[in-house]
Design a protein around this motif. Sequence first.
Motif, PDB file in Angstrom:
ATOM      1  N   SER A  40      22.995  13.688   6.393  1.00 27.90           N
ATOM      2  CA  SER A  40      21.576  14.040   6.488  1.00 27.90           C
ATOM      3  C   SER A  40      20.832  13.670   5.222  1.00 27.90           C
ATOM      4  N   GLY A  41      19.490  13.729   5.339  1.00 31.63           N
ATOM      5  CA  GLY A  41      18.626  13.533   4.184  1.00 31.63           C
ATOM      6  C   GLY A  41      18.501  12.121   3.689  1.00 31.63           C
ATOM      7  N   PHE A  42      18.773  11.117   4.536  1.00 31.16           N
ATOM      8  CA  PHE A  42      18.739   9.730   4.065  1.00 31.16           C
ATOM      9  C   PHE A  42      17.487   8.991   4.536  1.00 31.16           C
ATOM     10  N   TYR A  43      17.115   7.982   3.775  1.00 29.06           N
ATOM     11  CA  TYR A  43      16.020   7.080   4.117  1.00 29.06           C
ATOM     12  C   TYR A  43      16.272   5.762   3.387  1.00 29.06           C
ATOM     13  N   PRO A  44      16.068   4.606   4.031  1.00 33.24           N
ATOM     14  CA  PRO A  44      15.563   4.408   5.391  1.00 33.24           C
ATOM     15  C   PRO A  44      16.573   4.782   6.482  1.00 33.24           C
ATOM     16  N   GLN A  45      16.193   4.485   7.734  1.00 29.98           N
ATOM     17  CA  GLN A  45      16.915   5.004   8.892  1.00 29.98           C
ATOM     18  C   GLN A  45      18.278   4.371   9.096  1.00 29.98           C
ATOM     19  N   ASP A  46      18.417   3.075   8.836  1.00 36.50           N
ATOM     20  CA  ASP A  46      19.667   2.376   9.140  1.00 36.50           C
ATOM     21  C   ASP A  46      20.814   2.926   8.306  1.00 36.50           C
ATOM     22  N   ILE A  47      21.907   3.276   8.980  1.00 35.64           N
ATOM     23  CA  ILE A  47      23.081   3.812   8.304  1.00 35.64           C
ATOM     24  C   ILE A  47      24.303   3.532   9.179  1.00 35.64           C
ATOM     25  N   THR A  48      25.462   3.449   8.558  1.00 35.78           N
ATOM     26  CA  THR A  48      26.723   3.281   9.288  1.00 35.78           C
ATOM     27  C   THR A  48      27.649   4.438   8.916  1.00 35.78           C
ATOM     28  N   GLY A  83      39.391  18.092   5.059  1.00 29.21           N
ATOM     29  CA  GLY A  83      40.134  19.071   4.291  1.00 29.21           C
ATOM     30  C   GLY A  83      39.734  19.114   2.839  1.00 29.21           C
ATOM     31  N   LYS A  84      38.935  18.122   2.405  1.00 30.18           N
ATOM     32  CA  LYS A  84      38.438  18.100   1.030  1.00 30.18           C
ATOM     33  C   LYS A  84      36.923  17.972   1.097  1.00 30.18           C
ATOM     34  N   GLU A  85      36.261  19.104   1.051  1.00 28.25           N
ATOM     35  CA  GLU A  85      34.815  19.119   1.210  1.00 28.25           C
ATOM     36  C   GLU A  85      34.155  18.327   0.088  1.00 28.25           C
ATOM     37  N   PHE A  86      33.222  17.488   0.480  1.00 27.52           N
ATOM     38  CA  PHE A  86      32.504  16.671  -0.491  1.00 27.52           C
ATOM     39  C   PHE A  86      31.050  16.615  -0.071  1.00 27.52           C
ATOM     40  N   VAL A  87      30.159  16.908  -0.994  1.00 25.58           N
ATOM     41  CA  VAL A  87      28.737  16.848  -0.698  1.00 25.58           C
ATOM     42  C   VAL A  87      28.064  15.997  -1.755  1.00 25.58           C
ATOM     43  N   CYS A  88      27.337  14.986  -1.326  1.00 25.04           N
ATOM     44  CA  CYS A  88      26.573  14.145  -2.233  1.00 25.04           C
ATOM     45  C   CYS A  88      25.134  14.626  -2.210  1.00 25.04           C
ATOM     46  N   VAL A  89      24.594  15.021  -3.356  1.00 22.86           N
ATOM     47  CA  VAL A  89      23.252  15.597  -3.365  1.00 22.86           C
ATOM     48  C   VAL A  89      22.271  14.783  -4.192  1.00 22.86           C
ATOM     49  N   SER A  90      22.701  13.705  -4.805  1.00 23.16           N
ATOM     50  CA  SER A  90      21.796  12.930  -5.657  1.00 23.16           C
ATOM     51  C   SER A  90      20.747  12.229  -4.817  1.00 23.16           C
ATOM     52  N   VAL A  91      19.505  12.291  -5.277  1.00 25.51           N
ATOM     53  CA  VAL A  91      18.396  11.638  -4.591  1.00 25.51           C
ATOM     54  C   VAL A  91      17.588  10.876  -5.625  1.00 25.51           C
ATOM     55  N   PHE A  92      17.235   9.640  -5.323  1.00 27.37           N
ATOM     56  CA  PHE A  92      16.344   8.916  -6.206  1.00 27.37           C
ATOM     57  C   PHE A  92      15.437   8.039  -5.363  1.00 27.37           C
ATOM     58  N   TYR A 105       0.830  -1.213   0.000  1.00 27.17           N
ATOM     59  CA  TYR A 105       0.000   0.000   0.000  1.00 27.17           C
ATOM     60  C   TYR A 105       0.865   1.264   0.000  1.00 27.17           C
ATOM     61  N   GLY A 106       1.877   1.257   0.853  1.00 26.96           N
ATOM     62  CA  GLY A 106       2.686   2.469   1.042  1.00 26.96           C
ATOM     63  C   GLY A 106       4.058   2.374   0.430  1.00 26.96           C
ATOM     64  N   LYS A 107       4.205   1.628  -0.660  1.00 19.16           N
ATOM     65  CA  LYS A 107       5.538   1.354  -1.203  1.00 19.16           C
ATOM     66  C   LYS A 107       6.288   2.624  -1.610  1.00 19.16           C
ATOM     67  N   GLU A 108       5.579   3.652  -2.059  1.00 21.65           N
ATOM     68  CA  GLU A 108       6.267   4.865  -2.474  1.00 21.65           C
ATOM     69  C   GLU A 108       6.928   5.573  -1.289  1.00 21.65           C
ATOM     70  N   THR A 109       6.384   5.332  -0.086  1.00 13.38           N
ATOM     71  CA  THR A 109       6.971   5.916   1.126  1.00 13.38           C
ATOM     72  C   THR A 109       7.891   4.932   1.817  1.00 13.38           C
ATOM     73  N   LEU A 110       7.400   3.714   2.071  1.00  8.97           N
ATOM     74  CA  LEU A 110       8.100   2.755   2.912  1.00  8.97           C
ATOM     75  C   LEU A 110       9.278   2.087   2.209  1.00  8.97           C
ATOM     76  N   GLN A 111       9.213   1.961   0.891  1.00 12.77           N
ATOM     77  CA  GLN A 111      10.269   1.242   0.186  1.00 12.77           C
ATOM     78  C   GLN A 111      11.148   2.170  -0.648  1.00 12.77           C
ATOM     79  N   ARG A 112      11.044   3.466  -0.397  1.00 10.63           N
ATOM     80  CA  ARG A 112      11.894   4.394  -1.125  1.00 10.63           C
ATOM     81  C   ARG A 112      13.310   4.378  -0.547  1.00 10.63           C
ATOM     82  N   LYS A 113      14.249   4.789  -1.342  1.00  9.28           N
ATOM     83  CA  LYS A 113      15.645   4.893  -0.905  1.00  9.28           C
ATOM     84  C   LYS A 113      16.149   6.279  -1.282  1.00  9.28           C
ATOM     85  N   VAL A 114      16.551   7.051  -0.284  1.00  9.61           N
ATOM     86  CA  VAL A 114      17.035   8.409  -0.506  1.00  9.61           C
ATOM     87  C   VAL A 114      18.498   8.475  -0.071  1.00  9.61           C
TER      88      VAL A 114
END
Length: 327
Positions: free
Chosen positions: A222-230, A291-300, A190-199
């Motif tokens: 920041s800005g990640f989904y789902p919650q589990d991260i290392t 010392g080498k700033e890196f920002v990942c901004v891609s979201v899908f 039912y909620g796959k667009e929310t629950l199974q998304r990966k950001v």
Amino acid sequence: RTPALALLLGLLSFFTLPCLHSRRVLDTVVSEPGPGLPWYSRVVYVDDQVIYVYTSGMQRAEPRPVWMAQNEGPEFWDERTWWAQRHQKWFKASLNTLGQLYNQSEGFHIIQMKYGCDLREDNTTWGFYQDSYDGRDFLTFDTESMTLGAADIGAQITKRRWDAEVFDNQQWKRYLEERCIPWLRSSLEYGKETLQRKVRPTARVSDRSSHDGLTTLSCKVSGFYPQDITVTWLRNGENRQQETYSEGILPSGDGTYQTWVAMEIDPKIKAHYSCHVEHESLLEPLSISWGKEFVCVSVFLSYDPAGSQKHGSTGPSFLPMWPERDV
């Protein structure tokens, strides 16, 4: 413990088991209700999303996300309401019985019952049940041995009564296989667009002066989904997790999560420091060098779809063991 602390301890332990997807029911009962704190409430989660709520004030189970309201009809919500009202009566008797067990006549007291199921990455399933009284463990069901564990003398008295009168360990097997997991799969669909998304996460490294000439390195993700991260700091490629600290993973307020990990270093010691980020949305881990700033901004967004019985007995008048069989 204060009422707020007892409630917080229960909520913090609610999402502690690593899994692919989970369904959890949280029942909370308080002896002294107040504004915003009904004497009985039931909140049902799939992963980190509240899918429906019932309170003693509402007297009705109500869906929270639109996708639950759109996919389940009036009969479903009538049955959820029936079960919640049944437990509401049972819990009222439980408060009185527990007060007698612990020789308590007044004051704030809280019962919390948590149960549900997990769907793991290897497609195996797992059931979960635990309850507490005043923020302390009361009874726990061991799904391996199919037995109840009692935390103290009061819980042992209740356990003996359950074992003699109402306990059926096959109840949990049926609940897990015939009710909880199928409904978890339905909710995920039912909620796959929310629950199974990966950001994908956004990561940034910064530094600031600390005490005694030391430097504190911080890695904010920041800005990640789902919650589990290392997130770990590496020095010359070696994991320095024992030297880091963090305040955990927190909601960002927009449906995603954020965290930060910090470490103190001596800048006089020449070494290469990098922040290492692993998340299921990433094809390979991120490595952000100090010392080498890196920002990942891609979201899908992506998803990978996973493939009631009522009974009339009122039961004994103490903390209920049985889950809502069709929740």
